[in-house]
Write an enzyme that holds these catalytic residues in place. Structure first.
Site, short mmCIF file in Angstrom:
data_model
loop_
_atom_site.label_atom_id
_atom_site.label_comp_id
_atom_site.label_asym_id
_atom_site.label_seq_id
_atom_site.Cartn_x
_atom_site.Cartn_y
_atom_site.Cartn_z
CG HIS A 1 -5.54 8.39 3.20
ND1 HIS A 1 -6.61 9.23 3.00
CD2 HIS A 1 -4.68 8.63 2.18
CE1 HIS A 1 -6.42 9.94 1.91
NE2 HIS A 1 -5.25 9.59 1.39
CE LYS B 1 -1.37 3.73 10.79
NZ LYS B 1 -0.64 4.64 9.89
CB THR B 2 0.17 -2.37 7.86
OG1 THR B 2 -1.04 -1.58 8.02
CG2 THR B 2 -0.20 -3.75 7.35
CG ASP C 1 4.25 5.18 3.35
OD1 ASP C 1 4.28 3.93 3.43
OD2 ASP C 1 5.07 5.83 2.69
#
Length: 190
Positions: A65, A17-18, A14
């Site tokens: 994660h 990155k995406t 979170d």
């Protein structure tokens, strides 16, 4: 002919990155139903960034994660350069440290830091995040690399991240690019 570059994202879950990859390329790398429902990257994602000079950068978006660290390791095995993504509102977190250790173990020598979510913090918190990052990268392959403040929401700083990677260019050293002055994508490959 310029070498095409494989860039990997690394960092805590979170930290953006995406979102950063999507802002740079327009490509949504989270493609699984579960990823969309949970709002986290589970599997490696892939995108292509075509630069104005005709060079191509393949991007591997790696999960942050801790439960998906095996996927991060798989993704890091073929990258030339890493973008360590650290959110300005949280700073260095456990998976940031874990991803740095993995990058070191994988022998990654080139990279930079993207300080994301700058639209969510004031100047004081931004300065604290920069101090945190500078302490964190001491003694690592990212120690002399630039820190590029960016926002995937406002697009601030994104143009600095999309400048060409030139394998024959001068070394990618922080002293050549003071914070906030821009972070050209140049890296020297031996």
């Amino acid at each position: 002919m310029e070498k095409n570059i494989i860039l990997g994202t690394a960092g805590h879950i979170d930290h953006g990155k995406t979102s950063l990859v999507k802002a740079l390329t327009g490509i949504e790398t989270d493609r699984l139903k579960e990823e969309k429902e949970r709002g986290i990257t589970i599997e490696l994602g892939f995108a292509l960034l075509d630069l104005p000079n005709g060079q191509h950068i393949g991007i591997v978006d790696m999960p942050g994660h801790e439960k998906f660290v095996k996927n991060m390791v798989a993704g890091s095995s073929g990258i030339d350069v890493v973008t360590m993504v650290i959110a300005a509102d949280e700073g260095v977190m456990p998976q940031t440290r874990e991803h740095m250790e993995i990058c070191n173990l994988m022998g990654i020598e080139h990279g930079m830091i993207a300080l994301t979510k700058i639209d969510m913090v004031d100047e004081d918190l931004l300065e604290l995040a920069l101090e945190d990052i500078n302490d964190f990268v001491q003694g690592t392959f990212l120690e002399d690399k630039p820190i590029c403040p960016v926002s995937s929401v406002t697009n601030e700083g994104l143009m600095n991240l999309s400048k060409p990677l030139k394998p024959s260019a001068a070394p990618f050293l922080k002293e050549n690019f003071p914070p906030f002055s821009g972070c050209p994508w140049t890296v020297s490959f031996q």
